[in-house]
Design an enzyme around this catalytic site. Structure first.
Site, PDB file in Angstrom:
ATOM      1  N   SER A  95     -16.092   0.938  36.565  1.00 27.71           N
ATOM      2  CA  SER A  95     -15.109   0.019  35.894  1.00 27.71           C
ATOM      3  C   SER A  95     -13.579   0.832  35.820  1.00 27.71           C
ATOM      4  O   SER A  95     -12.624  -0.030  35.881  1.00 27.71           O
ATOM      5  CB  SER A  95     -15.487  -0.206  34.439  1.00 27.71           C
ATOM      6  OG  SER A  95     -15.879   1.112  33.852  1.00 27.71           O
ATOM      7  N   LYS A 125     -23.440 -25.924  24.938  1.00 29.19           N
ATOM      8  CA  LYS A 125     -23.138 -24.684  23.898  1.00 29.19           C
ATOM      9  C   LYS A 125     -21.624 -24.476  23.894  1.00 29.19           C
ATOM     10  O   LYS A 125     -21.074 -24.214  22.962  1.00 29.19           O
ATOM     11  CB  LYS A 125     -23.975 -23.565  24.599  1.00 29.19           C
ATOM     12  CG  LYS A 125     -25.403 -23.769  24.331  1.00 29.19           C
ATOM     13  CD  LYS A 125     -26.344 -22.566  24.422  1.00 29.19           C
ATOM     14  CE  LYS A 125     -27.699 -23.121  24.072  1.00 29.19           C
ATOM     15  NZ  LYS A 125     -28.296 -23.929  24.927  1.00 29.19           N
ATOM     16  N   VAL A 137     -18.806   7.629  33.402  1.00 28.99           N
ATOM     17  CA  VAL A 137     -17.852   7.749  34.470  1.00 28.99           C
ATOM     18  C   VAL A 137     -18.834   7.983  35.615  1.00 28.99           C
ATOM     19  O   VAL A 137     -19.814   8.676  35.709  1.00 28.99           O
ATOM     20  CB  VAL A 137     -17.349   9.215  33.962  1.00 28.99           C
ATOM     21  CG1 VAL A 137     -16.428   9.820  35.182  1.00 28.99           C
ATOM     22  CG2 VAL A 137     -16.214   8.982  32.679  1.00 28.99           C
ATOM     23  N   ARG A 144     -12.143   2.338  38.182  1.00 31.00           N
ATOM     24  CA  ARG A 144     -11.588   2.108  39.601  1.00 31.00           C
ATOM     25  C   ARG A 144     -10.921   0.721  39.633  1.00 31.00           C
ATOM     26  O   ARG A 144     -10.110   0.523  40.232  1.00 31.00           O
ATOM     27  CB  ARG A 144     -12.297   2.631  40.649  1.00 31.00           C
ATOM     28  CG  ARG A 144     -11.592   2.577  41.914  1.00 31.00           C
ATOM     29  CD  ARG A 144     -12.372   3.268  43.339  1.00 31.00           C
ATOM     30  NE  ARG A 144     -11.455   3.262  44.500  1.00 31.00           N
ATOM     31  CZ  ARG A 144     -11.736   2.617  45.593  1.00 31.00           C
ATOM     32  NH1 ARG A 144     -12.847   1.766  45.617  1.00 31.00           N
ATOM     33  NH2 ARG A 144     -11.013   2.464  46.613  1.00 31.00           N
ATOM     34  N   ARG A 145     -11.911  -0.234  38.885  1.00 31.42           N
ATOM     35  CA  ARG A 145     -11.384  -1.535  38.709  1.00 31.42           C
ATOM     36  C   ARG A 145     -10.369  -1.890  37.770  1.00 31.42           C
ATOM     37  O   ARG A 145     -10.073  -2.941  37.371  1.00 31.42           O
ATOM     38  CB  ARG A 145     -12.792  -2.511  38.607  1.00 31.42           C
ATOM     39  CG  ARG A 145     -13.789  -2.302  39.585  1.00 31.42           C
ATOM     40  CD  ARG A 145     -14.817  -3.510  39.570  1.00 31.42           C
ATOM     41  NE  ARG A 145     -15.502  -3.681  37.905  1.00 31.42           N
ATOM     42  CZ  ARG A 145     -16.522  -3.102  37.652  1.00 31.42           C
ATOM     43  NH1 ARG A 145     -17.120  -2.124  38.447  1.00 31.42           N
ATOM     44  NH2 ARG A 145     -16.662  -3.170  36.478  1.00 31.42           N
ATOM     45  N   GLY A 184     -17.955   2.410  30.435  1.00 28.23           N
ATOM     46  CA  GLY A 184     -19.037   2.587  29.769  1.00 28.23           C
ATOM     47  C   GLY A 184     -19.414   4.015  30.079  1.00 28.23           C
ATOM     48  O   GLY A 184     -20.428   4.664  29.357  1.00 28.23           O
TER      49      GLY A 184
HETATM   50  N1  DCT Z   1     -23.982  -1.466  40.298  1.00 20.76           N
HETATM   51  C1  DCT Z   1     -24.643  -2.415  40.818  1.00 20.76           C
HETATM   52  N2  DCT Z   1     -25.591  -3.135  40.489  1.00 20.76           N
HETATM   53  C2  DCT Z   1     -26.079  -2.753  39.273  1.00 20.76           C
HETATM   54  C3  DCT Z   1     -25.441  -1.778  38.599  1.00 20.76           C
HETATM   55  C4  DCT Z   1     -24.448  -0.993  39.231  1.00 20.76           C
HETATM   56  O1  DCT Z   1     -23.752  -2.855  42.166  1.00 20.76           O
HETATM   57  N3  DCT Z   1     -27.083  -3.569  38.801  1.00 20.76           N
HETATM   58  C5  DCT Z   1     -22.987  -0.631  40.995  1.00 20.76           C
HETATM   59  C6  DCT Z   1     -21.564  -1.490  40.720  1.00 20.76           C
HETATM   60  C7  DCT Z   1     -20.943  -0.597  39.810  1.00 20.76           C
HETATM   61  C8  DCT Z   1     -21.388   0.843  39.741  1.00 20.76           C
HETATM   62  O2  DCT Z   1     -22.695   0.694  40.409  1.00 20.76           O
HETATM   63  C9  DCT Z   1     -21.489   1.656  38.607  1.00 20.76           C
HETATM   64  O3  DCT Z   1     -22.453   0.871  37.577  1.00 20.76           O
HETATM   65  P1  DCT Z   1     -22.062   1.002  36.228  1.00 20.76           P
HETATM   66  O4  DCT Z   1     -21.464   2.458  35.668  1.00 20.76           O
HETATM   67  O5  DCT Z   1     -23.463   0.658  35.539  1.00 20.76           O
HETATM   68  O6  DCT Z   1     -21.305  -0.291  35.854  1.00 20.76           O
HETATM   69  P2  DCT Z   1     -19.411  -0.151  35.728  1.00 20.76           P
HETATM   70  O7  DCT Z   1     -19.093  -1.329  36.322  1.00 20.76           O
HETATM   71  O8  DCT Z   1     -18.818   0.983  36.020  1.00 20.76           O
HETATM   72  O9  DCT Z   1     -19.544  -0.580  34.203  1.00 20.76           O
HETATM   73  P3  DCT Z   1     -19.218   0.411  32.894  1.00 20.76           P
HETATM   74  O10 DCT Z   1     -18.021   0.596  32.323  1.00 20.76           O
HETATM   75  O11 DCT Z   1     -20.203  -0.356  31.900  1.00 20.76           O
HETATM   76  O12 DCT Z   1     -19.925   1.677  33.354  1.00 20.76           O
HETATM   77 MG    MG Z   2     -19.580   2.887  35.058  1.00 22.59          MG
END
Ligand code: DCT
Ligand code: MG
EC number: 2.7.7.7
Length: 534
Positions: free
Chosen positions: A377, A270, A388, A379-380, A386
């Site tokens: 995301s 792919k 807060v 803090r990263r 997506g």
């Molecule tokens: N988390 C995890 N396993 C998952 C989902 C989430 O360990 N299956 C942890 C890592 C990130 C944190 O929780 C917050 O999750 P999200 O808000 O879903 O992810 P994000 O990295 O903040 O990405 P987004 O910008 O989409 O919110």
């Molecule tokens: Mg998030």
């Protein structure tokens, strides 16, 4: 026997008779690039070449003026026979039932790849197969001897058909198996050396993602597989995307893709298809598959997973309006549908910071000295978020207990929190709220917000967990297992005894007041949040 083929350059020069020299040269080179394969009339021996790759060859050769014969009838009129790199002359002759001298060129498929990649008809001498008239290599051109003795990576693809009949190529059904194997082949699972683990590596690549044209298409595949609950495939593609993002050069051959960790035959097909054609037929198929598109749309409704999406589809619903008017929806799904467009839109990180400030100020007004920090995301260091994820604690170890309900009540009172999704989810000593907020002022969108309150002695592990990424967390947990430890958002434990998936002994907590402590105990280098964006 190289038959004379369509040649447009003479006619082109005639037509260009009145053009300036520069124009003529430009026109001529544009034309020659557009039809640089016009001298080819080829048959591609399918043995050992994956169906997808075969189809790409055909499309691409025809696009650039060449002809590809679908069936082999005779060598007459053919300019070349193309064979998979590991197919030798006797095998090719056996398959095509040829016993006489050929009088045409038999060339390895990597030559065709090279031509397509460089958009010109390359010299095929190094890739040509010769009829052996003696056991001695003396009759072979030097290039062939060199390539026999010193096979480059480009030519080193394993003989995938060695156990198959000559015309057999792998079947689509084994795709899942292959990609599952690819997942388990990731080096960190086998290797006890911590530096090989994802969680021990920085997600920051020294170079930007130069294979973005490929990873963008693979991301679409992930979304589709997620919407059909095909978790294994989604995970396999995700791992391939992560590997490609870090790859320091543009993928220039099938073999290069295949040589990367976690990328099996099917994924390499792919990747190579996208690299060569800019397209992925499978994705196009998905895009024109009504059911898949509807399932994807339905799984984007907050509160609906792949199972619910499937049920709605079977009930005959096809649009968001159908769901709104006819489906039996729970509270969360009603909110998810009402705010469908807002939730699909990722917010700029600046907006996430504004949301954090609102929550922080209110929390501080209730309980001075409170810590409120956005994780996820944001803090990263990602540019868009997506949702807060706000993590709250208090250094005195007890004041966090009173904050949760007061904070939510105040945020609702001010109109900042507009909808609840999950009001209060308790796990141990932690409390989690999932809802919707909107900043004051015109043209503001509704945004998803999670508020998590944790005791101070769990803060280190909670910060690691809610910062993520999810993939980074998975890698940390696997590493813990290897060391008879366990890690979640509450604690890091040692001396865990497992029998299969079951924990026979829960282990004992190792105090990890800070994130650094978690890394230290696991014997991996500390990675700041922006290096955990795997
Ligand atoms: N988390 C995890 N396993 C998952 C989902 C989430 O360990 N299956 C942890 C890592 C990130 C944190 O929780 C917050 O999750 P999200 O808000 O879903 O992810 P994000 O990295 O903040 O990405 P987004 O910008 O989409 O919110
Ligand atoms: Mg998030």
């Amino acid at each position: 026997m190289m038959s004379s083929k369509r040649s447009s350059s003479a006619a082109q020069l005639k037509e260009d008779g009145h053009s300036s020299k520069r124009q003529r040269l430009e026109n001529n080179s544009a034309c020659s690039e557009a039809s640089f394969l016009s001298t080819l009339d080829i048959y591609i021996l399918p043995a050992g070449i994956q169906k997808a790759r075969l189809a790409v060859f055909k499309t691409q050769v025809e696009k650039y003026g060449g002809k590809v014969q679908d069936r082999f009838c005779s060598t007459a009129n053919l300019s070349h026979i193309i064979v998979e790199d590991n197919v030798d002359m006797p095998r090719m002759k056996r398959i095509l039932k040829l016993d006489s001298s050929l009088g045409l060129k038999v060339v390895k498929s990597s030559w065709l790849s090279l031509c397509l990649q460089n958009k010109k008809l390359e010299n095929c001498e190094d890739y040509q197969l010769y009829e052996e008239t003696s056991d001695s290599n003396d009759f072979l051109p030097k290039a062939e001897i060199a390539s026999n003795h010193n096979k480059s990576v480009e030519l080193s693809r394993p003989t995938v058909t060695s156990n198959l009949s000559d015309y057999e190529s792998s079947d689509d059904n084994d795709e899942q198996k292959n990609e599952k194997t690819a997942i388990f082949n990731v080096s960190h699972i086998k290797s006890p050396q911590t530096e090989k683990w994802i969680c021990a590596q920085s997600s920051k690549s020294p170079k930007p993602n130069i294979n973005k044209h490929i990873t963008d298409k693979l991301e679409e595949m992930v979304k589709t597989y997620e919407s059909t609950n095909d978790r294994w495939r989604a995970l396999g593609y995700q791992k391939a995307i992560q590997t490609l993002r870090k790859h320091p050069k543009e993928i220039s051959s099938w073999e290069e893709a295949k040589s990367l960790p976690g990328i099996g035959t099917r994924l390499a097909d792919k990747i190579w298809e996208i690299a060569q054609s800019g397209e992925l037929r499978k994705l196009k198929e998905f895009e024109s598959d009504e059911e898949l598109q509807v399932l994807k749309m339905f799984t984007n409704v907050w509160g609906a997973g792949p199972h619910t999406a499937q049920v709605w589809y079977q009930q005959g619903f096809r649009t968001i309006a159908d769901l709104q008017q006819k489906a039996h929806l729970n509270h969360q799904q009603k909110v998810g549908i009402r705010l469908y467009d807002d939730f699909l839109d990722r917010m700029p990180r600046e907006e996430a910071a504004e949301i954090e400030r609102v929550v922080k100020n209110v929390a501080e007004s209730i309980q001075p000295g409170i810590i409120a920090e956005i994780c996820g995301s944001y803090r990263r260091g990602q540019a868009t978020c997506g949702d807060v994820d706000v993590l709250i604690t208090h250094p005195d170890g007890k004041s966090h207990k009173n904050i949760f309900h007061k904070l939510l009540a105040k945020l609702k009172e001010s109109g900042f929190l507009t909808d609840d999704l999950v009001s209060a989810e308790e796990t141990g000593n932690q409390k989690k709220y999932m809802g919707v907020c909107r900043l004051p002022g015109p043209n503001r969108k509704h945004r998803r917000i999670d508020v998590i309150v944790v005791p101070y002695n769990e803060y280190g592990c909670a910060l690691v967990y809610f910062t993520g990424s999810a993939h980074f967390n998975r890698s940390l947990r696997h590493l813990c297992k290897k060391q008879n430890m366990s890690l979640n958002e509450h604690a890091l434990k040692q001396g865990v005894v497992r029998k299969g998936k079951e924990k026979i002994h829960e282990g004992t907590i190792i105090p990890t007041p800070t994130e650094e402590d978690v890394f230290k105990v696991l014997k991996i280098p500390y990675r700041p949040p922006e290096e955990r964006d795997h």
